[in-house]
Write a protein that holds these residues in place. Sequence first.
Motif, PDB file in Angstrom:
ATOM      1  N   ARG A 175       0.864  -1.178   0.000  1.00 23.66           N
ATOM      2  CA  ARG A 175       0.000   0.000   0.000  1.00 23.66           C
ATOM      3  C   ARG A 175       0.901   1.228   0.000  1.00 23.66           C
ATOM      4  O   ARG A 175       1.786   1.360   0.870  1.00 23.66           O
ATOM      5  CB  ARG A 175      -0.903  -0.009   1.236  1.00 23.66           C
ATOM      6  N   GLU A 177       0.953   5.433  -0.095  1.00 28.48           N
ATOM      7  CA  GLU A 177       0.198   6.678   0.058  1.00 28.48           C
ATOM      8  C   GLU A 177       1.134   7.860  -0.084  1.00 28.48           C
ATOM      9  O   GLU A 177       2.230   7.865   0.489  1.00 28.48           O
ATOM     10  CB  GLU A 177      -0.482   6.719   1.425  1.00 28.48           C
ATOM     11  N   ASP A 179       1.111  11.901   0.492  1.00 25.94           N
ATOM     12  CA  ASP A 179       0.356  12.999   1.111  1.00 25.94           C
ATOM     13  C   ASP A 179      -1.073  12.571   1.416  1.00 25.94           C
ATOM     14  O   ASP A 179      -2.028  13.336   1.225  1.00 25.94           O
ATOM     15  CB  ASP A 179       0.355  14.244   0.216  1.00 25.94           C
ATOM     16  N   GLY A 180      -1.230  11.316   1.882  1.00 23.68           N
ATOM     17  CA  GLY A 180      -2.540  10.795   2.240  1.00 23.68           C
ATOM     18  C   GLY A 180      -3.353  10.265   1.080  1.00 23.68           C
ATOM     19  O   GLY A 180      -4.417   9.671   1.294  1.00 23.68           O
ATOM     20  N   ARG A 181      -2.865  10.454  -0.141  1.00 26.78           N
ATOM     21  CA  ARG A 181      -3.590   9.981  -1.328  1.00 26.78           C
ATOM     22  C   ARG A 181      -3.127   8.568  -1.663  1.00 26.78           C
ATOM     23  O   ARG A 181      -1.937   8.288  -1.732  1.00 26.78           O
ATOM     24  CB  ARG A 181      -3.337  10.919  -2.516  1.00 26.78           C
ATOM     25  N   LEU A 182      -4.079   7.671  -1.909  1.00 27.50           N
ATOM     26  CA  LEU A 182      -3.747   6.283  -2.214  1.00 27.50           C
ATOM     27  C   LEU A 182      -3.207   6.182  -3.636  1.00 27.50           C
ATOM     28  O   LEU A 182      -3.870   6.558  -4.599  1.00 27.50           O
ATOM     29  CB  LEU A 182      -4.990   5.403  -2.056  1.00 27.50           C
ATOM     30  N   VAL A 183      -1.980   5.661  -3.754  1.00 30.73           N
ATOM     31  CA  VAL A 183      -1.338   5.476  -5.059  1.00 30.73           C
ATOM     32  C   VAL A 183      -1.403   4.014  -5.493  1.00 30.73           C
ATOM     33  O   VAL A 183      -1.601   3.705  -6.668  1.00 30.73           O
ATOM     34  CB  VAL A 183       0.132   5.959  -5.010  1.00 30.73           C
ATOM     35  N   ASP A 185      -2.577  -0.136  -3.800  1.00 34.92           N
ATOM     36  CA  ASP A 185      -3.165  -0.843  -2.663  1.00 34.92           C
ATOM     37  C   ASP A 185      -2.772  -2.311  -2.706  1.00 34.92           C
ATOM     38  O   ASP A 185      -2.237  -2.818  -3.695  1.00 34.92           O
ATOM     39  CB  ASP A 185      -4.687  -0.695  -2.657  1.00 34.92           C
ATOM     40  N   THR A 221       4.763  10.334  -9.039  1.00 36.08           N
ATOM     41  CA  THR A 221       4.050  11.410  -8.367  1.00 36.08           C
ATOM     42  C   THR A 221       5.018  12.130  -7.449  1.00 36.08           C
ATOM     43  O   THR A 221       6.106  11.623  -7.158  1.00 36.08           O
ATOM     44  CB  THR A 221       2.849  10.863  -7.559  1.00 36.08           C
ATOM     45  N   ALA A 223       5.340  14.363  -3.703  1.00 34.76           N
ATOM     46  CA  ALA A 223       4.636  14.584  -2.438  1.00 34.76           C
ATOM     47  C   ALA A 223       5.633  15.027  -1.383  1.00 34.76           C
ATOM     48  O   ALA A 223       6.851  14.977  -1.585  1.00 34.76           O
ATOM     49  CB  ALA A 223       3.932  13.303  -1.999  1.00 34.76           C
TER      50      ALA A 223
END
Length: 262
Positions: A175, A177, A179-183, A185, A221, A223
């Motif tokens: 899993r 994440e 900055d709290g965003r799920l990239v 799972d 991404t 972050a």
Amino acid sequence: MSAPEPATTTTPSLLVIVDPTARRLDGESVRIAKDVLSAGAPVKLCLPESPREYARALARRGSRRPVLIGDDRSLVRAVTQLHQERELAEADLAMVPVGSGGALRLARHLGVPASAVAAARAVLDGQPRRLDLLVDDSDGVVLGELHVPAPPRPAGRVSWLRRSPATRSGPIPLRVEADGRLVADLDRPVHSVTLAPGTDGSVRAEVRAAATDDAPSPGSTYAGVVTVSGPDFHYRADGRTLGPVRTRTWRVRGAAWSLVLP
């Protein structure tokens, strides 16, 4: 009335710490680097034989600029110690890389000249550059890239370190994440996660997973905070294999440390 003289830059006194592995592998490059440095600045030479002696020398540097003659592990060791002592922001580190090619990947990545002569001259003539740093939730630091899971590596020479633990290859459920965003799972195993400090106070995160009809590969991404969790996993950072852990969070610290570069 004559024009004022231009300002000159004076090289500070240097604390030259020579890694014992560098002395053993390439004494000639060590000698050349010492000669170049001594010709250009006041030098205090330190030849530690153990991690404790190394740490003691660095802690007693005073106003001298630490110059590390050795491989990537010497640089990581110094940054880690200064970070833990909360003195990293005030120290301008310099490096002359001496070691095997595989043990100098980080130095090359950071822009340290490859040859002993060029690197020693950069110590004397270069300028401190502020660099970003990753700090994890166990207070560990990452200067270059970090890979999850750790790629399998053959057993090799070990200096002041335990042998690297066994690692597994192939996709694993993780899993991720940012900055709290799920990239990513757990239901979609990933081939790899690569993290690295950027140049703008962010973490660059690249997640590789097989594309499906429902979702493309996550890709890259940026972050400020990245958390990776899942079944026990190892990760590799700056030439070290670490873990196993079930979760780890990395935060970027912009311009957290300084390295003298050309």
